[in-house]
Design a protein around this motif. Structure first.
Motif, PDB file in Angstrom:
ATOM      1  N   GLU A 137       0.809  -1.217   0.000  1.00 20.07           N
ATOM      2  CA  GLU A 137       0.000   0.000   0.000  1.00 20.07           C
ATOM      3  C   GLU A 137       0.847   1.273   0.000  1.00 20.07           C
ATOM      4  O   GLU A 137       0.503   2.241  -0.672  1.00 20.07           O
ATOM      5  N   ASP A 138       1.948   1.267   0.750  1.00 19.31           N
ATOM      6  CA  ASP A 138       2.708   2.505   0.965  1.00 19.31           C
ATOM      7  C   ASP A 138       4.077   2.572   0.301  1.00 19.31           C
ATOM      8  O   ASP A 138       4.669   3.650   0.235  1.00 19.31           O
ATOM      9  N   HIS A 139       4.594   1.425  -0.158  1.00 23.36           N
ATOM     10  CA  HIS A 139       5.960   1.410  -0.689  1.00 23.36           C
ATOM     11  C   HIS A 139       6.065   0.562  -1.960  1.00 23.36           C
ATOM     12  O   HIS A 139       6.967  -0.257  -2.098  1.00 23.36           O
ATOM     13  N   ARG A 140       5.156   0.786  -2.886  1.00 28.05           N
ATOM     14  CA  ARG A 140       5.150   0.017  -4.142  1.00 28.05           C
ATOM     15  C   ARG A 140       6.473   0.147  -4.903  1.00 28.05           C
ATOM     16  O   ARG A 140       6.929  -0.808  -5.516  1.00 28.05           O
ATOM     17  N   ASP A 141       7.066   1.340  -4.852  1.00 31.59           N
ATOM     18  CA  ASP A 141       8.335   1.556  -5.553  1.00 31.59           C
ATOM     19  C   ASP A 141       9.437   0.679  -4.965  1.00 31.59           C
ATOM     20  O   ASP A 141      10.264   0.118  -5.691  1.00 31.59           O
ATOM     21  N   ALA A 142       9.455   0.518  -3.652  1.00 32.48           N
ATOM     22  CA  ALA A 142      10.458  -0.330  -2.999  1.00 32.48           C
ATOM     23  C   ALA A 142      10.241  -1.795  -3.377  1.00 32.48           C
ATOM     24  O   ALA A 142      11.209  -2.511  -3.669  1.00 32.48           O
ATOM     25  N   VAL A 143       8.984  -2.237  -3.400  1.00 37.04           N
ATOM     26  CA  VAL A 143       8.683  -3.624  -3.754  1.00 37.04           C
ATOM     27  C   VAL A 143       9.150  -3.911  -5.181  1.00 37.04           C
ATOM     28  O   VAL A 143       9.741  -4.960  -5.452  1.00 37.04           O
ATOM     29  N   LEU A 144       8.940  -2.971  -6.080  1.00 38.39           N
ATOM     30  CA  LEU A 144       9.412  -3.141  -7.457  1.00 38.39           C
ATOM     31  C   LEU A 144      10.937  -3.225  -7.488  1.00 38.39           C
ATOM     32  O   LEU A 144      11.497  -4.069  -8.201  1.00 38.39           O
ATOM     33  N   LEU A 145      11.618  -2.392  -6.710  1.00 38.72           N
ATOM     34  CA  LEU A 145      13.081  -2.464  -6.647  1.00 38.72           C
ATOM     35  C   LEU A 145      13.559  -3.831  -6.158  1.00 38.72           C
ATOM     36  O   LEU A 145      14.536  -4.373  -6.674  1.00 38.72           O
ATOM     37  N   TYR A 146      12.879  -4.399  -5.156  1.00 33.85           N
ATOM     38  CA  TYR A 146      13.275  -5.720  -4.663  1.00 33.85           C
ATOM     39  C   TYR A 146      13.212  -6.749  -5.789  1.00 33.85           C
ATOM     40  O   TYR A 146      14.126  -7.553  -5.956  1.00 33.85           O
ATOM     41  N   ALA A 147      12.133  -6.716  -6.569  1.00 33.33           N
ATOM     42  CA  ALA A 147      11.989  -7.668  -7.677  1.00 33.33           C
ATOM     43  C   ALA A 147      13.049  -7.434  -8.746  1.00 33.33           C
ATOM     44  O   ALA A 147      13.673  -8.382  -9.224  1.00 33.33           O
ATOM     45  N   GLN A 148      13.245  -6.170  -9.109  1.00 29.07           N
ATOM     46  CA  GLN A 148      14.188  -5.848 -10.182  1.00 29.07           C
ATOM     47  C   GLN A 148      15.631  -6.121  -9.795  1.00 29.07           C
ATOM     48  O   GLN A 148      16.384  -6.737 -10.559  1.00 29.07           O
ATOM     49  N   LYS A 149      16.041  -5.646  -8.637  1.00 26.50           N
ATOM     50  CA  LYS A 149      17.454  -5.687  -8.248  1.00 26.50           C
ATOM     51  C   LYS A 149      17.866  -6.968  -7.533  1.00 26.50           C
ATOM     52  O   LYS A 149      18.954  -7.473  -7.758  1.00 26.50           O
ATOM     53  N   PHE A 150      17.016  -7.472  -6.653  1.00 24.16           N
ATOM     54  CA  PHE A 150      17.387  -8.630  -5.848  1.00 24.16           C
ATOM     55  C   PHE A 150      16.734  -9.917  -6.336  1.00 24.16           C
ATOM     56  O   PHE A 150      17.186 -11.003  -5.993  1.00 24.16           O
ATOM     57  N   GLY A 151      15.678  -9.787  -7.129  1.00 28.05           N
ATOM     58  CA  GLY A 151      14.987 -10.951  -7.660  1.00 28.05           C
ATOM     59  C   GLY A 151      15.394 -11.271  -9.086  1.00 28.05           C
ATOM     60  O   GLY A 151      14.774 -12.102  -9.736  1.00 28.05           O
ATOM     61  N   ASN A 152      16.427 -10.590  -9.565  1.00 26.87           N
ATOM     62  CA  ASN A 152      16.940 -10.809 -10.925  1.00 26.87           C
ATOM     63  C   ASN A 152      15.845 -10.729 -11.977  1.00 26.87           C
ATOM     64  O   ASN A 152      15.791 -11.525 -12.905  1.00 26.87           O
ATOM     65  N   THR A 153      14.975  -9.727 -11.805  1.00 32.25           N
ATOM     66  CA  THR A 153      13.896  -9.505 -12.765  1.00 32.25           C
ATOM     67  C   THR A 153      13.902  -8.025 -13.157  1.00 32.25           C
ATOM     68  O   THR A 153      12.945  -7.295 -12.874  1.00 32.25           O
ATOM     69  N   PRO A 154      14.978  -7.561 -13.806  1.00 30.65           N
ATOM     70  CA  PRO A 154      15.084  -6.135 -14.120  1.00 30.65           C
ATOM     71  C   PRO A 154      13.989  -5.628 -15.043  1.00 30.65           C
ATOM     72  O   PRO A 154      13.682  -4.439 -15.055  1.00 30.65           O
ATOM     73  N   GLU A 155      13.356  -6.535 -15.781  1.00 33.52           N
ATOM     74  CA  GLU A 155      12.297  -6.136 -16.714  1.00 33.52           C
ATOM     75  C   GLU A 155      10.919  -6.041 -16.055  1.00 33.52           C
ATOM     76  O   GLU A 155       9.940  -5.734 -16.738  1.00 33.52           O
ATOM     77  N   ALA A 156      10.844  -6.267 -14.742  1.00 30.75           N
ATOM     78  CA  ALA A 156       9.556  -6.182 -14.042  1.00 30.75           C
ATOM     79  C   ALA A 156       8.970  -4.781 -14.169  1.00 30.75           C
ATOM     80  O   ALA A 156       9.674  -3.780 -14.024  1.00 30.75           O
ATOM     81  N   GLU A 157       7.676  -4.725 -14.465  1.00 34.47           N
ATOM     82  CA  GLU A 157       6.964  -3.461 -14.621  1.00 34.47           C
ATOM     83  C   GLU A 157       6.313  -3.035 -13.312  1.00 34.47           C
ATOM     84  O   GLU A 157       6.139  -1.850 -13.054  1.00 34.47           O
ATOM     85  N   SER A 158       5.929  -4.012 -12.514  1.00 34.22           N
ATOM     86  CA  SER A 158       5.361  -3.782 -11.189  1.00 34.22           C
ATOM     87  C   SER A 158       5.558  -5.060 -10.387  1.00 34.22           C
ATOM     88  O   SER A 158       5.893  -6.106 -10.943  1.00 34.22           O
ATOM     89  N   ALA A 159       5.363  -4.951  -9.077  1.00 29.03           N
ATOM     90  CA  ALA A 159       5.532  -6.138  -8.234  1.00 29.03           C
ATOM     91  C   ALA A 159       4.683  -5.992  -6.975  1.00 29.03           C
ATOM     92  O   ALA A 159       4.396  -4.880  -6.534  1.00 29.03           O
ATOM     93  N   THR A 160       4.300  -7.135  -6.426  1.00 30.11           N
ATOM     94  CA  THR A 160       3.536  -7.190  -5.192  1.00 30.11           C
ATOM     95  C   THR A 160       4.253  -8.136  -4.243  1.00 30.11           C
ATOM     96  O   THR A 160       4.698  -9.214  -4.656  1.00 30.11           O
ATOM     97  N   LEU A 161       4.363  -7.725  -2.984  1.00 34.61           N
ATOM     98  CA  LEU A 161       4.967  -8.575  -1.962  1.00 34.61           C
ATOM     99  C   LEU A 161       3.896  -9.539  -1.466  1.00 34.61           C
ATOM    100  O   LEU A 161       2.850  -9.111  -0.969  1.00 34.61           O
ATOM    101  N   ALA A 162       4.134 -10.842  -1.631  1.00 37.02           N
ATOM    102  CA  ALA A 162       3.143 -11.856  -1.266  1.00 37.02           C
ATOM    103  C   ALA A 162       3.346 -12.380   0.148  1.00 37.02           C
ATOM    104  O   ALA A 162       2.379 -12.604   0.869  1.00 37.02           O
ATOM    105  N   SER A 163       4.618 -12.600   0.539  1.00 34.04           N
ATOM    106  CA  SER A 163       4.896 -13.099   1.889  1.00 34.04           C
ATOM    107  C   SER A 163       6.359 -12.845   2.229  1.00 34.04           C
ATOM    108  O   SER A 163       7.196 -12.662   1.337  1.00 34.04           O
ATOM    109  N   ILE A 164       6.632 -12.837   3.528  1.00 32.30           N
ATOM    110  CA  ILE A 164       7.989 -12.664   4.015  1.00 32.30           C
ATOM    111  C   ILE A 164       8.208 -13.679   5.132  1.00 32.30           C
ATOM    112  O   ILE A 164       7.285 -13.961   5.904  1.00 32.30           O
ATOM    113  N   ASP A 165       9.386 -14.263   5.156  1.00 29.92           N
ATOM    114  CA  ASP A 165       9.743 -15.217   6.201  1.00 29.92           C
ATOM    115  C   ASP A 165      11.188 -14.912   6.611  1.00 29.92           C
ATOM    116  O   ASP A 165      11.825 -14.062   5.992  1.00 29.92           O
ATOM    117  N   PRO A 166      11.699 -15.557   7.634  1.00 29.88           N
ATOM    118  CA  PRO A 166      13.053 -15.210   8.087  1.00 29.88           C
ATOM    119  C   PRO A 166      14.152 -15.390   7.032  1.00 29.88           C
ATOM    120  O   PRO A 166      15.189 -14.734   7.102  1.00 29.88           O
TER     121      PRO A 166
END
Length: 91
Positions: free
Chosen positions: A19-48
């Motif tokens: 809701e509040d940090h969509r730009d950060a979620v997209l950065l996680y996918a692009q930079k750390f998820g090796n998906t630089p071509e991602a247009e948008s992203a949604t955080l589904a779950s987080i674990d340790p």
């Protein structure tokens, strides 16, 4: 003391980030998820160990797993780690 990362805490973090940090979620996918071509992203779950995202690439939903550089201890560690990842991705 901060909360352990339970499914309820994961849901709270994901809702806040989506809701509040969509730009950060997209950065996680692009930079750390090796998906630089991602247009948008949604955080589904987080674990340790990491986080699961759903990225949109060429109009299709693609699952993305991002592994953290350490095992998260609690929700405060998650908070600080997510902030550090955004800062690192902007360098």
């Amino acid at each position: 003391m901060a909360d352990p990362i339970t499914p309820e805490i994961s849901d709270r973090i994901c809702q806040h980030m989506n809701e509040d940090h969509r730009d950060a979620v997209l950065l996680y996918a692009q930079k750390f998820g090796n998906t630089p071509e991602a247009e948008s992203a949604t955080l589904a779950s987080i674990d340790p160990e990491g986080m699961n995202l759903s990225a949109i690439v060429a109009g299709k939903s693609v699952p993305v797993r991002v592994t953290f550089d350490h095992t998260l201890q609690d929700s405060e560690d998650a908070h600080q780690t997510l902030i550090a990842m955004v800062k690192q991705s902007k360098k």
